[in-house]
Design a protein around this motif. Structure first.
Motif, PDB file in Angstrom:
ATOM      1  N   ILE A   1       0.823  -1.225   0.000  1.00 32.82           N
ATOM      2  CA  ILE A   1       0.000   0.000   0.000  1.00 32.82           C
ATOM      3  C   ILE A   1       0.847   1.261   0.000  1.00 32.82           C
ATOM      4  O   ILE A   1       0.614   2.180  -0.791  1.00 32.82           O
ATOM      5  CB  ILE A   1      -0.945   0.002   1.221  1.00 32.82           C
ATOM      6  CG1 ILE A   1      -2.077  -0.993   1.022  1.00 32.82           C
ATOM      7  CG2 ILE A   1      -1.530   1.407   1.440  1.00 32.82           C
ATOM      8  CD1 ILE A   1      -2.994  -1.114   2.220  1.00 32.82           C
ATOM      9  N   LYS A   2       1.842   1.298   0.874  1.00 30.78           N
ATOM     10  CA  LYS A   2       2.570   2.561   1.060  1.00 30.78           C
ATOM     11  C   LYS A   2       3.175   3.079  -0.240  1.00 30.78           C
ATOM     12  O   LYS A   2       3.078   4.272  -0.551  1.00 30.78           O
ATOM     13  CB  LYS A   2       3.663   2.399   2.125  1.00 30.78           C
ATOM     14  CG  LYS A   2       4.367   3.714   2.435  1.00 30.78           C
ATOM     15  CD  LYS A   2       5.379   3.600   3.559  1.00 30.78           C
ATOM     16  CE  LYS A   2       5.958   4.975   3.855  1.00 30.78           C
ATOM     17  NZ  LYS A   2       7.035   4.916   4.874  1.00 30.78           N
ATOM     18  N   TRP A   3       3.791   2.181  -0.992  1.00 33.46           N
ATOM     19  CA  TRP A   3       4.545   2.630  -2.159  1.00 33.46           C
ATOM     20  C   TRP A   3       3.820   2.421  -3.480  1.00 33.46           C
ATOM     21  O   TRP A   3       4.404   2.658  -4.550  1.00 33.46           O
ATOM     22  CB  TRP A   3       5.918   1.962  -2.167  1.00 33.46           C
ATOM     23  CG  TRP A   3       6.781   2.546  -1.091  1.00 33.46           C
ATOM     24  CD1 TRP A   3       6.990   2.039   0.151  1.00 33.46           C
ATOM     25  CD2 TRP A   3       7.478   3.782  -1.151  1.00 33.46           C
ATOM     26  NE1 TRP A   3       7.795   2.886   0.882  1.00 33.46           N
ATOM     27  CE2 TRP A   3       8.112   3.966   0.103  1.00 33.46           C
ATOM     28  CE3 TRP A   3       7.640   4.764  -2.132  1.00 33.46           C
ATOM     29  CZ2 TRP A   3       8.886   5.084   0.394  1.00 33.46           C
ATOM     30  CZ3 TRP A   3       8.410   5.878  -1.848  1.00 33.46           C
ATOM     31  CH2 TRP A   3       9.028   6.028  -0.596  1.00 33.46           C
ATOM     32  N   SER A   4       2.554   2.010  -3.459  1.00 37.40           N
ATOM     33  CA  SER A   4       1.858   1.831  -4.735  1.00 37.40           C
ATOM     34  C   SER A   4       0.495   2.519  -4.797  1.00 37.40           C
ATOM     35  O   SER A   4      -0.092   2.595  -5.874  1.00 37.40           O
ATOM     36  CB  SER A   4       1.670   0.334  -5.031  1.00 37.40           C
ATOM     37  OG  SER A   4       0.749  -0.261  -4.137  1.00 37.40           O
ATOM     38  N   ARG A   5      -0.002   3.012  -3.670  1.00 33.89           N
ATOM     39  CA  ARG A   5      -1.359   3.564  -3.698  1.00 33.89           C
ATOM     40  C   ARG A   5      -1.439   4.901  -4.420  1.00 33.89           C
ATOM     41  O   ARG A   5      -2.386   5.158  -5.161  1.00 33.89           O
ATOM     42  CB  ARG A   5      -1.888   3.716  -2.271  1.00 33.89           C
ATOM     43  CG  ARG A   5      -3.231   4.460  -2.207  1.00 33.89           C
ATOM     44  CD  ARG A   5      -3.938   4.266  -0.900  1.00 33.89           C
ATOM     45  NE  ARG A   5      -4.466   2.904  -0.775  1.00 33.89           N
ATOM     46  CZ  ARG A   5      -5.207   2.501   0.242  1.00 33.89           C
ATOM     47  NH1 ARG A   5      -5.483   3.332   1.230  1.00 33.89           N
ATOM     48  NH2 ARG A   5      -5.655   1.259   0.291  1.00 33.89           N
TER      49      ARG A   5
END
Length: 372
Positions: free
Chosen positions: A17-21
Motif C-alpha cells: 500500500i505505502k509505495w503503490s497507492r
C-alpha cells in the motif's frame, strides 16, 4: 547498517500500500508500514521454509511460546502460552472478542482520535459507539468512569500505546481504567500491537491490579514490519481465559503458517534489531521536530513515547484541509485527521518509520507548498 537506510529506488519497487497507492511523484508518509531492512534471520527462515517445501498449516505453539518469552523478558509478564489464541490479525481478534463479549445493540467505548477500524468494528458488528475523547493528551479517566456508569457499555476498546498520538498509558492510569471497568462490569480489550516498539515504557493491561479480567490483542507485525505475513495473538488475563475458549473454533484457522513462523522468529531472534529500531525511531522523532522548527515554526509538536507516528496539528497554517493540501500541492501524503475523529480535520498523522532524508524531504515539501 542503519535499519531505515533503504534507498529510495529500492522503496519505489515495493508494491504494498505505502509505495503503490498514490501517484509516483508523491512521497508516502501515511500508512503504518516501515521502510526497513528486515531482520536477516527472518529472511533466512522464510527462505528455508520455501526451500524445504514447508508450506502447510500451522500446528505447533511456536508463536505463543515466543511471545510469552518476549513478554517475560521485556515486561516481566508470566503468561501461559496455552491460554493464547492465534488469529489472522489484531483487528480480526478485536472483532471476534467484541462479538463474543457483547450483544447487538450493546454500547462499546472508544477514545477518539482513534485508529479508524476501532469505530468501524463497533458499527459493523451492530454495537453502539460511545466516545470518550482523549483530553489534554491523555485518557480522560473521569469521563471514562462517567461513561461506564451512564452508558452501561459491555466493552471498552483500549488502544495501548495509543494510535494516532503515541500516548503510552501509565500503570497508574491503567489501574484506574481496570478499577472502573471491573466496578461496572465492562470488558477491557486492549490493542497492544505497538507495544514492542515502546519496549519497557509500555505496561500491559493484564499486569495492573484488576487486569486479570482484561484481554490483549497483539502481534509482532507492527514492530517488525510483517503486515504481509498475517498472524496475531489474543492474550487473556488470568481470569479471562473463558472468553478465549468461547471464541469460534475457526478463528485460529485464519492465520497462515508463514505468519506464525515469521512472527515467532522475529520475537525470538530479532531482539537486537528491535533495540536498534527503537534508537533510530527516537532519533527520527527528534529530527522531525527539528525540521518542523526550522521550516514550519508555526507548528508545535512534541515527540511522544509510543509508536513511530506523529499526530500533527496543522491549524496554525490556516489551510482548509491540510492533509489534502499537502497531497495535492506538496506531493507528500499523510493520513487525514478526520479519519481518526471528525473534529480532527486540521490534523495529519505522519509516519516517521523511514529514513531521515525522506523525513527532511517530507517537511521540505510541506513548507514549499504553502503560499508565500
Amino acid at each position: 547498517m542503519r535499519i531505515f537506510d533503504v534507498p529510495l529506488a529500492e522503496l519505489r519497487k515495493r508494491r504494498s500500500i505505502k509505495w503503490s497507492r498514490w501517484e509516483p511523484d508523491v512521497l508516502p508518509m501515511f500508512v503504518a508500514e516501515m521502510d526497513v531492512h528486515l531482520v536477516p534471520e527472518l529472511r533466512e527462515k522464510l527462505t528455508q521454509l520455501l526451500v524445504d517445501g514447508d508450506t502447510g498449516y500451522p500446528e505447533q505453539p511456536d508463536y505463543q511460546e515466543a511471545y510469552a518469552a518476549f513478554a517475560a523478558d521485556v515486561w516481566g509478564q508470566r503468561l501461559d502460552a496455552a491460554s493464547m489464541e492465534i488469529v489472522c490479525d489484531t483487528m480480526t481478534g478485536l472483532r471476534e472478542l467484541v462479538l463474543t463479549v457483547t450483544k447487538p445493540g450493546d454500547a462499546v467505548v472508544i477514545n477518539p482520535p482513534i485508529y479508524p477500524p476501532f469505530r468501524e468494528t463497533v458499527s459493523a458488528t451492530g454495537r453502539r459507539t460511545v466516545e470518550v475523547p482523549i483530553a489534554a493528551g491523555r485518557l480522560d479517566l473521569d469521563a471514562l468512569e462517567t461513561a461506564f456508569e451512564r452508558e452501561r457499555p459491555a466493552a471498552y476498546l483500549l488502544c495501548s500505546p495509543h494510535n494516532p498520538n503515541g500516548i503510552v498509558h501509565t500503570a497508574k492510569e491503567l489501574t484506574r481504567v481496570m478499577e472502573a471497568a471491573n466496578r461496572h462490569g465492562v470488558v477491557v480489550i486492549s490493542d497492544e500491537i505497538h507495544a514492542p516498539i515502546s519496549g519497557a515504557k509500555h505496561t500491559p493491561i493484564t499486569e495492573v491490579p484488576g487486569g486479570e479480567r482484561a484481554l490483549i490483542v497483539t502481534s509482532a507485525s507492527k514492530a517488525f514490519n510483517l503486515a504481509a505475513i498475517k498472524a496475531a495473538l489474543i492474550v487473556p488475563g488470568a481470569e479471562a481465559t473463558d472468553v478465549v475458549t468461547g471464541l469460534s473454533g475457526y478463528v485460529h484457522e485464519s492465520a497462515s503458517y508463514f505468519g506464525v513462523a515469521a512472527n515467532a522468529t522475529a520475537l525470538n531472534v530479532g531482539r537486537d534489531w528491535l533495540a536498534q529500531l527503537r534508537v533510530e525511531v527516537e532519533e527520527h522523532k527528534k529530527h522531525f521536530a527539528a525540521e518542523l522548527s526550522r521550516h514550519l515554526p508555526q507548528l508545535a509538536w512534541q515527540p511522544m513515547a509510543g509508536t513511530y507516528l506523529a499526530w500533527l496539528d496543522c491549524a496554525p497554517l490556516g489551510l482548509e484541509h491540510p492533509g489534502r493540501h499537502f497531497h495535492e500541492v506538496g506531493r507528500v501524503r499523510f493520513n487525514f485527521g478526520a479519519d481518526f475523529a471528525p473534529e480532527a480535520s486540521q490534523h495529519v498523522r505522519v509516519n516517521l518509520a523511514t529514513s531521515k532524508e525522506l523525513i527532511t524531504e517530507g517537511v521540505r515539501r510541506m513548507a514549499a507548498s504553502l503560499p508565500n
